[in-house]
Motif scaffolding. Structure first.
Motif, short mmCIF file in Angstrom:
data_model
loop_
_atom_site.label_atom_id
_atom_site.label_comp_id
_atom_site.label_asym_id
_atom_site.label_seq_id
_atom_site.Cartn_x
_atom_site.Cartn_y
_atom_site.Cartn_z
N PHE A 66 0.56 -1.14 0.00
CA PHE A 66 0.04 -0.23 0.01
C PHE A 66 1.07 1.07 -0.13
CE2 PHE A 66 -2.13 3.36 2.37
CZ PHE A 66 -2.90 3.37 1.76
N TRP A 67 2.06 1.23 0.85
CA TRP A 67 2.43 2.56 0.61
C TRP A 67 3.47 2.84 0.11
CZ3 TRP A 67 0.93 5.71 4.16
CH2 TRP A 67 0.35 5.25 5.54
N TRP A 68 3.90 1.57 -0.81
CA TRP A 68 5.12 1.97 -1.84
C TRP A 68 4.11 2.04 -2.80
CZ3 TRP A 68 10.15 2.04 -2.39
CH2 TRP A 68 10.80 1.50 -0.90
N ARG A 69 2.57 1.87 -3.56
CA ARG A 69 1.75 2.01 -4.37
C ARG A 69 1.25 3.81 -4.03
NH1 ARG A 69 -3.11 -2.11 -4.09
NH2 ARG A 69 -3.67 -0.80 -6.93
N LEU A 70 1.26 4.00 -2.86
CA LEU A 70 1.37 5.47 -2.80
C LEU A 70 2.06 6.51 -3.20
CD1 LEU A 70 -1.20 7.09 -1.50
CD2 LEU A 70 0.24 7.00 0.60
N LEU A 71 3.28 5.97 -3.05
CA LEU A 71 4.60 6.77 -3.33
C LEU A 71 4.76 7.06 -4.20
CD1 LEU A 71 6.98 5.58 -0.47
CD2 LEU A 71 6.22 8.21 -0.58
N ILE A 72 4.11 5.48 -5.46
CA ILE A 72 4.68 5.56 -6.83
C ILE A 72 3.14 6.71 -7.94
CG2 ILE A 72 4.53 4.48 -9.16
CD1 ILE A 72 6.95 4.75 -8.05
N GLY A 73 2.08 6.71 -6.40
CA GLY A 73 0.83 6.53 -7.22
C GLY A 73 1.00 9.15 -7.10
N LEU A 74 2.10 8.65 -6.27
CA LEU A 74 1.57 10.19 -5.81
C LEU A 74 2.41 11.13 -6.52
CD1 LEU A 74 1.89 10.70 -1.89
CD2 LEU A 74 0.32 11.03 -2.89
N PHE A 75 3.84 10.60 -7.14
CA PHE A 75 4.31 10.82 -8.18
C PHE A 75 4.47 10.96 -9.21
CE2 PHE A 75 7.81 10.04 -11.43
CZ PHE A 75 8.78 11.10 -10.76
N MET A 76 3.68 9.70 -9.72
CA MET A 76 3.09 10.13 -11.37
C MET A 76 1.83 10.82 -11.29
SD MET A 76 4.77 7.56 -13.15
CE MET A 76 3.76 8.29 -14.44
N GLY A 77 1.22 11.00 -10.26
CA GLY A 77 0.44 12.05 -10.30
C GLY A 77 0.59 13.37 -10.37
N GLY A 78 1.69 12.86 -9.68
CA GLY A 78 1.85 14.95 -9.57
C GLY A 78 2.99 15.16 -11.08
N GLN A 79 3.15 14.44 -11.94
CA GLN A 79 3.51 14.28 -13.16
C GLN A 79 2.74 14.50 -13.82
OE1 GLN A 79 6.54 14.81 -14.30
NE2 GLN A 79 7.83 13.95 -12.85
N VAL A 80 1.58 13.99 -13.71
CA VAL A 80 0.19 14.57 -15.05
C VAL A 80 -0.46 15.57 -14.50
CG1 VAL A 80 -2.21 13.16 -15.25
CG2 VAL A 80 -0.23 11.78 -15.33
N ALA A 81 -0.26 16.34 -13.66
CA ALA A 81 -0.83 17.34 -13.55
C ALA A 81 0.17 18.41 -13.77
CB ALA A 81 -0.56 17.58 -11.20
N LEU A 82 1.58 18.77 -13.67
CA LEU A 82 2.32 19.03 -14.48
C LEU A 82 2.40 19.21 -15.54
CD1 LEU A 82 6.03 18.46 -12.77
CD2 LEU A 82 4.29 20.70 -12.10
N VAL A 83 2.21 18.01 -16.02
CA VAL A 83 2.12 18.52 -18.19
C VAL A 83 1.05 19.36 -18.30
CG1 VAL A 83 1.62 16.35 -20.06
CG2 VAL A 83 3.37 15.70 -18.58
N LEU A 84 -0.18 18.77 -17.90
CA LEU A 84 -1.97 18.87 -17.48
C LEU A 84 -1.13 20.95 -17.29
CD1 LEU A 84 -4.12 17.22 -16.29
CD2 LEU A 84 -3.40 17.37 -19.01
N TRP A 85 -0.22 21.08 -16.82
CA TRP A 85 -0.39 22.62 -16.19
C TRP A 85 1.38 23.37 -16.66
CZ3 TRP A 85 1.49 24.09 -10.70
CH2 TRP A 85 2.02 25.25 -10.00
N ILE A 86 1.38 22.30 -17.07
CA ILE A 86 3.01 22.89 -18.05
C ILE A 86 2.86 23.08 -19.86
CG2 ILE A 86 4.72 23.12 -19.21
CD1 ILE A 86 5.82 21.25 -16.65
N LEU A 87 2.12 22.13 -19.73
CA LEU A 87 1.54 22.15 -21.62
C LEU A 87 -0.12 22.23 -21.73
CD1 LEU A 87 3.37 18.97 -22.06
CD2 LEU A 87 4.00 20.97 -23.39
N GLY A 88 -0.98 21.39 -21.10
CA GLY A 88 -1.95 21.58 -22.00
C GLY A 88 -2.81 22.82 -20.57
N GLY A 89 -2.86 23.92 -20.01
CA GLY A 89 -3.08 24.85 -19.66
C GLY A 89 -2.23 26.22 -20.07
N ARG A 90 -1.02 26.07 -21.11
CA ARG A 90 -0.35 27.03 -20.97
C ARG A 90 -0.84 28.28 -20.75
NH1 ARG A 90 3.65 26.70 -25.49
NH2 ARG A 90 2.10 26.66 -26.80
N VAL A 91 -1.62 28.27 -21.69
CA VAL A 91 -2.70 30.00 -21.79
C VAL A 91 -2.86 30.82 -20.52
CG1 VAL A 91 -3.99 31.42 -23.09
CG2 VAL A 91 -2.68 29.49 -24.04
N LEU A 92 -3.57 30.01 -19.39
CA LEU A 92 -4.42 29.41 -18.38
C LEU A 92 -3.45 30.30 -17.01
CD1 LEU A 92 -7.56 27.68 -18.82
CD2 LEU A 92 -7.67 30.02 -18.81
#
Length: 453
Positions: A34-60
């Motif tokens: 559970f803890w290993w999966r949580l850590l990887i989930g936080l890392f990968m979820g953060g990466q997905v959020a950063l993609v949406l922030w930097i690229l998908g929402g560049r203008v906003l």
């Protein structure tokens, strides 16, 4: 272009989600899964959020949320452009090797079983190891191998899932200090045909500023201070003034305007300058600084004329050569020409038309180099860092800068730099490579601190 952007965004997100799914599967059999999966989930979820922030929402993002902090941007760049592709390449390669090995092992086992069957049909060998009563014929089969194999696979699975994330964190920590450094590299340059009155002409080569994500604020101010301190005759900026956003253009133009030299600062276009709106950048830049786009400017220096020719950006070598020939027809008789070309491959055509000096950037010195000759530099370019000559064209010279700014947060073997050129009409003995490397200073952003001399 919007469709291409959507395709790229979708591909990046799909790759992230696929890796997340694979890493999660590898971690499920572990203790404390559970803890290993949580850590990887936080890392990968953060990466997905950063993609949406930097690229998908560049203008906003620019207008509402602002840009991600530099360290978060560094994590996104390192993960998506370097570590994730390398991780997938390693997984695919090892998967292919393992399948080939397993197929070979199965083939060998089937061959051995076939031989045993043939031996059994022929009857027992009374003198062989499988004769009745022989201990070999009744050797017990190990029953504990499966558990050991499962444990080994779990450990390797954990390494596969977790190591790329750890490397990303290490790369971000290293880039934090690296983004604050650049060097001043002094270079003496003998130029045949240089008028004697221009002997000792000093040029500050400030390529690839990339004002924006990783070069801003104090970093830009430090670059301006050190360039001005050189007291050069000319400051030449061969492209990539901004990283991509026109929102950074005002700061970039302020920096160019504040660089002090005896006869001014001059620019040409790079590929990053054209990412958002090249026509708007040219219009705004020309209102404030001497931007040369397929044109030239004659500058009187010490009673002689120096002609600066600005090459428009192009990555196609045939078009580059055509543009160089067109500029060559603008050369003023009696003036000493210098070509500003963002792409260093313009050197071939420039030397052929009789331009004695070309200054360039674009390569970032190869960005990721294992040695002077091993890395992305020689893999992608004929000329990637330092001084190159064309003896067959009156010893024409090309100087390629590693660039002083950053579009990517990590460099290895290709430090950011401002090149300080001093030209000469005299022949000078070549210095040993060991001594040439000492001819620069490396600065950090802490005022007055020299990292290396």
């Amino acid at each position: 272009m919007p469709h291409l952007f959507l395709i790229v965004l979708t591909a990046i997100l799909a790759t992230d989600l696929l890796w997340w799914w694979r890493a999660d599967r590898l971690l499920r059999p572990l203790h404390h899964a559970f803890w290993w999966r949580l850590l990887i989930g936080l890392f990968m979820g953060g990466q997905v959020a950063l993609v949406l922030w930097i690229l998908g929402g560049r203008v906003l993002a620019d207008s509402i949320l602002g840009r991600p902090p530099q360290l978060l941007s560094a994590a996104a760049y390192l993960w998506h452009l370097l570590i994730l592709p390398a991780a997938w390449a390693l997984v695919v390669t090892t998967g292919i090797v393992f399948r080939v090995w397993r197929s070979g092992r199965r083939f060998a086992m089937r061959t051995a079983i076939g031989r045993q069957d043939a031996s059994a049909a022929a009857g027992p060998d009374p003198f062989g190891p499988t004769a009745p009563g022989s201990s070999w014929a009744h050797a017990p089969v190990r029953a504990d191998g499966a558990g050991a194999t499962a444990t080994r696979r779990q450990f390797l699975g954990m390494l596969t899932a977790v190591t790329p994330a750890l490397i990303t964190g290490g790369g971000v920590a290293y880039s934090r200090s690296q983004l604050r450094r650049f060097r001043i590299r002094s270079m003496g340059l003998t130029l045949p045909g240089l008028p004697p009155g221009l002997d000792g002409l000093r040029i500050a080569l400030v390529s690839d500023l990339h004002v924006g994500t990783f070069t801003s604020g104090q970093a830009v101010r430090r670059i301006v201070e050190e360039t001005s301190r050189l007291d050069a005759d000319l400051v030449l900026l061969p492209g990539d003034l901004i990283n991509n956003s026109l929102a950074d253009l005002s700061d970039a133009l302020d920096a160019v305007s504040n660089m002090q030299s005896r006869h001014g600062s001059y620019l040409c276009l790079g590929n990053h300058d054209l990412i958002e709106d090249g026509a708007e950048l040219v219009r705004r830049a020309r209102a404030r600084v001497p931007l040369l786009v397929d044109e030239s400017r004659v500058v009187p220096i010490r009673g002689h004329l120096v002609q600066l020719l600005g090459l428009p950006w192009n990555h196609d070598e045939h078009r580059i050569a055509s543009s160089v020939r067109r500029l060559g027809r603008q050369m003023t008789p009696g003036a000493f020409p210098i070509l500003l070309a963002h792409h260093p491959h313009a050197f071939d055509a420039a030397a052929a038309v009789g331009i004695p000096l070309t200054v360039s950037g674009h390569t970032h010195g190869g960005q990721l180099m294992l040695s002077d000759s091993v890395g992305f530099g020689p893999l992608l370019y004929r000329y990637w860092s330092g001084l190159y000559r064309k003896p067959e064209h009156n010893d024409a010279a090309l100087v390629v800068s590693n660039g002083v700014g950053n579009w990517f947060p990590l460099r290895t073997g290709a430090p950011a730099e401002i090149i300080y050129l001093t030209t000469s009409v005299r022949s000078v003995a070549k210095c040993p490579k060991r001594k040439r490397k000492r001819g620069y200073r490396r600065f950090s952003l802490r005022p007055g601190t020299a990292i290396r001399r």
